[in-house]
Design a protein around this motif. Sequence first.
Motif, PDB file in Angstrom:
ATOM      1  N   LEU A  28     -19.388 -12.186   3.360  1.00  0.00           N
ATOM      2  CA  LEU A  28     -17.946 -11.949   3.356  1.00  0.00           C
ATOM      3  C   LEU A  28     -17.705 -10.649   2.596  1.00  0.00           C
ATOM      4  N   HIS A  29     -17.322  -9.613   3.316  1.00  0.00           N
ATOM      5  CA  HIS A  29     -17.133  -8.297   2.727  1.00  0.00           C
ATOM      6  C   HIS A  29     -15.668  -8.096   2.342  1.00  0.00           C
ATOM      7  N   ALA A  30     -15.434  -7.745   1.094  1.00  0.00           N
ATOM      8  CA  ALA A  30     -14.094  -7.418   0.612  1.00  0.00           C
ATOM      9  C   ALA A  30     -14.176  -6.042  -0.055  1.00  0.00           C
ATOM     10  N   PRO A  31     -14.294  -4.986   0.744  1.00  0.00           N
ATOM     11  CA  PRO A  31     -14.611  -3.661   0.193  1.00  0.00           C
ATOM     12  C   PRO A  31     -13.511  -3.041  -0.656  1.00  0.00           C
ATOM     13  N   LEU A  32     -12.306  -3.590  -0.600  1.00  0.00           N
ATOM     14  CA  LEU A  32     -11.192  -3.018  -1.371  1.00  0.00           C
ATOM     15  C   LEU A  32     -10.904  -3.793  -2.647  1.00  0.00           C
ATOM     16  N   ILE A  33     -11.676  -4.822  -2.922  1.00  0.00           N
ATOM     17  CA  ILE A  33     -11.317  -5.793  -3.950  1.00  0.00           C
ATOM     18  C   ILE A  33     -11.062  -5.160  -5.314  1.00  0.00           C
ATOM     19  N   ASN A  34     -11.791  -4.111  -5.652  1.00  0.00           N
ATOM     20  CA  ASN A  34     -11.655  -3.498  -6.977  1.00  0.00           C
ATOM     21  C   ASN A  34     -11.042  -2.101  -6.930  1.00  0.00           C
ATOM     22  N   LEU A  35     -10.378  -1.764  -5.833  1.00  0.00           N
ATOM     23  CA  LEU A  35      -9.771  -0.449  -5.692  1.00  0.00           C
ATOM     24  C   LEU A  35      -8.259  -0.511  -5.896  1.00  0.00           C
ATOM     25  N   GLY A  36      -7.708   0.512  -6.520  1.00  0.00           N
ATOM     26  CA  GLY A  36      -6.267   0.645  -6.617  1.00  0.00           C
ATOM     27  C   GLY A  36      -5.711   1.141  -5.294  1.00  0.00           C
ATOM     28  N   LYS A  37      -4.398   1.015  -5.128  1.00  0.00           N
ATOM     29  CA  LYS A  37      -3.777   1.391  -3.852  1.00  0.00           C
ATOM     30  C   LYS A  37      -3.998   2.872  -3.537  1.00  0.00           C
ATOM     31  N   ALA A  38      -3.942   3.722  -4.529  1.00  0.00           N
ATOM     32  CA  ALA A  38      -4.161   5.148  -4.288  1.00  0.00           C
ATOM     33  C   ALA A  38      -5.582   5.409  -3.813  1.00  0.00           C
ATOM     34  N   CYS A  80      11.813  -1.804   4.465  1.00  0.00           N
ATOM     35  CA  CYS A  80      13.026  -1.940   3.659  1.00  0.00           C
ATOM     36  C   CYS A  80      13.019  -1.022   2.444  1.00  0.00           C
ATOM     37  N   ALA A  81      11.855  -0.637   1.962  1.00  0.00           N
ATOM     38  CA  ALA A  81      11.657   0.264   0.814  1.00  0.00           C
ATOM     39  C   ALA A  81      11.835  -0.411  -0.541  1.00  0.00           C
ATOM     40  N   ILE A  82      12.228  -1.693  -0.590  1.00  0.00           N
ATOM     41  CA  ILE A  82      12.534  -2.308  -1.886  1.00  0.00           C
ATOM     42  C   ILE A  82      11.765  -3.599  -2.175  1.00  0.00           C
ATOM     43  N   CYS A  83      11.062  -4.153  -1.205  1.00  0.00           N
ATOM     44  CA  CYS A  83      10.280  -5.358  -1.492  1.00  0.00           C
ATOM     45  C   CYS A  83       9.016  -4.975  -2.270  1.00  0.00           C
ATOM     46  N   ASP A  84       8.319  -5.973  -2.799  1.00  0.00           N
ATOM     47  CA  ASP A  84       7.114  -5.705  -3.592  1.00  0.00           C
ATOM     48  C   ASP A  84       6.101  -4.884  -2.816  1.00  0.00           C
ATOM     49  N   SER A  85       5.874  -5.260  -1.568  1.00  0.00           N
ATOM     50  CA  SER A  85       4.865  -4.579  -0.762  1.00  0.00           C
ATOM     51  C   SER A  85       5.234  -3.119  -0.528  1.00  0.00           C
ATOM     52  N   CYS A  86       6.509  -2.863  -0.268  1.00  0.00           N
ATOM     53  CA  CYS A  86       6.960  -1.479  -0.081  1.00  0.00           C
ATOM     54  C   CYS A  86       6.789  -0.666  -1.363  1.00  0.00           C
ATOM     55  N   ARG A  87       7.114  -1.270  -2.497  1.00  0.00           N
ATOM     56  CA  ARG A  87       6.996  -0.550  -3.771  1.00  0.00           C
ATOM     57  C   ARG A  87       5.537  -0.192  -4.079  1.00  0.00           C
ATOM     58  N   LEU A  88       4.631  -1.139  -3.847  1.00  0.00           N
ATOM     59  CA  LEU A  88       3.218  -0.870  -4.083  1.00  0.00           C
ATOM     60  C   LEU A  88       2.702   0.210  -3.139  1.00  0.00           C
ATOM     61  N   ARG A  89       3.162   0.165  -1.906  1.00  0.00           N
ATOM     62  CA  ARG A  89       2.744   1.156  -0.909  1.00  0.00           C
ATOM     63  C   ARG A  89       3.260   2.551  -1.286  1.00  0.00           C
ATOM     64  N   GLN A  90       4.527   2.640  -1.649  1.00  0.00           N
ATOM     65  CA  GLN A  90       5.116   3.925  -2.037  1.00  0.00           C
ATOM     66  C   GLN A  90       4.389   4.514  -3.234  1.00  0.00           C
ATOM     67  N   ALA A 102      -1.808   8.957  -4.724  1.00  0.00           N
ATOM     68  CA  ALA A 102      -2.900   9.555  -3.952  1.00  0.00           C
ATOM     69  C   ALA A 102      -2.588  10.982  -3.523  1.00  0.00           C
ATOM     70  N   ALA A 103      -1.350  11.409  -3.725  1.00  0.00           N
ATOM     71  CA  ALA A 103      -0.906  12.736  -3.282  1.00  0.00           C
ATOM     72  C   ALA A 103      -1.111  12.913  -1.774  1.00  0.00           C
ATOM     73  N   VAL A 104      -0.848  11.814  -1.052  1.00  0.00           N
ATOM     74  CA  VAL A 104      -0.925  11.810   0.412  1.00  0.00           C
ATOM     75  C   VAL A 104       0.487  11.583   0.934  1.00  0.00           C
ATOM     76  N   PRO A 105       0.959  12.376   1.900  1.00  0.00           N
ATOM     77  CA  PRO A 105       2.307  12.176   2.436  1.00  0.00           C
ATOM     78  C   PRO A 105       2.485  10.756   2.978  1.00  0.00           C
ATOM     79  N   ASP A 106       3.602  10.151   2.629  1.00  0.00           N
ATOM     80  CA  ASP A 106       3.892   8.785   3.053  1.00  0.00           C
ATOM     81  C   ASP A 106       4.518   8.816   4.452  1.00  0.00           C
TER      82      ASP A 106
END
Length: 232
Positions: free
Chosen positions: A167-177, A206-216, A222-226
């Motif tokens: 079971l591969h979870a390659p992102l498990i210890n990475l931050g969103k950036a 929506c730009a305001i839920c938890d998932s949107c905030r973490l993504r933004q 990451a200095a990557v255009p959203d």
Amino acid sequence: MHTPPDSNGQRAVVLLSGGLDSATTLAIARAAGFECHCLSVDYGQRHRAELHAAAAVAAALGAAEHRVVSLSLDIFGGSALTDMAIDIPVDGVQPGIPVTYVPARNTIMLSLALAWAEVLESSDIFVGVNAVDYSGYPDCRPEYIAAFESMARLATKAAVEGTGLHLHAPLINLGKAQIIQLGAELGVDYALTVSCYQADSAGRACAICDSCRLRQAGFAAAAVPDPTRYAA
């Protein structure tokens, strides 16, 4: 949990929600040389636009196959994602397990992936869970992933006959950036993805839920255009 090896074209099942993390996970599996069979679950989530995103991501990243399983967890409710009577939180990420947690969701999805992997004679499953920049879900922790892998090795015909399951979870210890930077290097088109918990039918966020905030925050760090499309 294992670092993805060179696969020599072996089959892998990749859980694909249509969000940022699962898209990056698919790209990692593909880069490792796996023949990727993507699995999405229509579980009665209010943000069903993610399923259309999953199909687009699977096609863009060259998946061998993409299937959607319908399994209506909304008959139980218990989560803001499956019960329209529970509001999506929009006041920022708070301590504790949020109401967007769907009871047993990852266990159910991984079990479906495990069943398909057996049929495909695959010993590799990829899942995009993350224990760094996330909303506190208990089924995103490393110890959970390790426990599920151990269980799977006891529960399947293939494992009993000597074929180990990884079971591969390659992102498990990475931050969103870090995830975004890695995905950008692997050619992920994040404009195709939908992360918002209450995305509209067109996939606009929506730009305001938890998932949107973490993504933004991840794109900014990451200095990557959203490339996210917002409803307003």
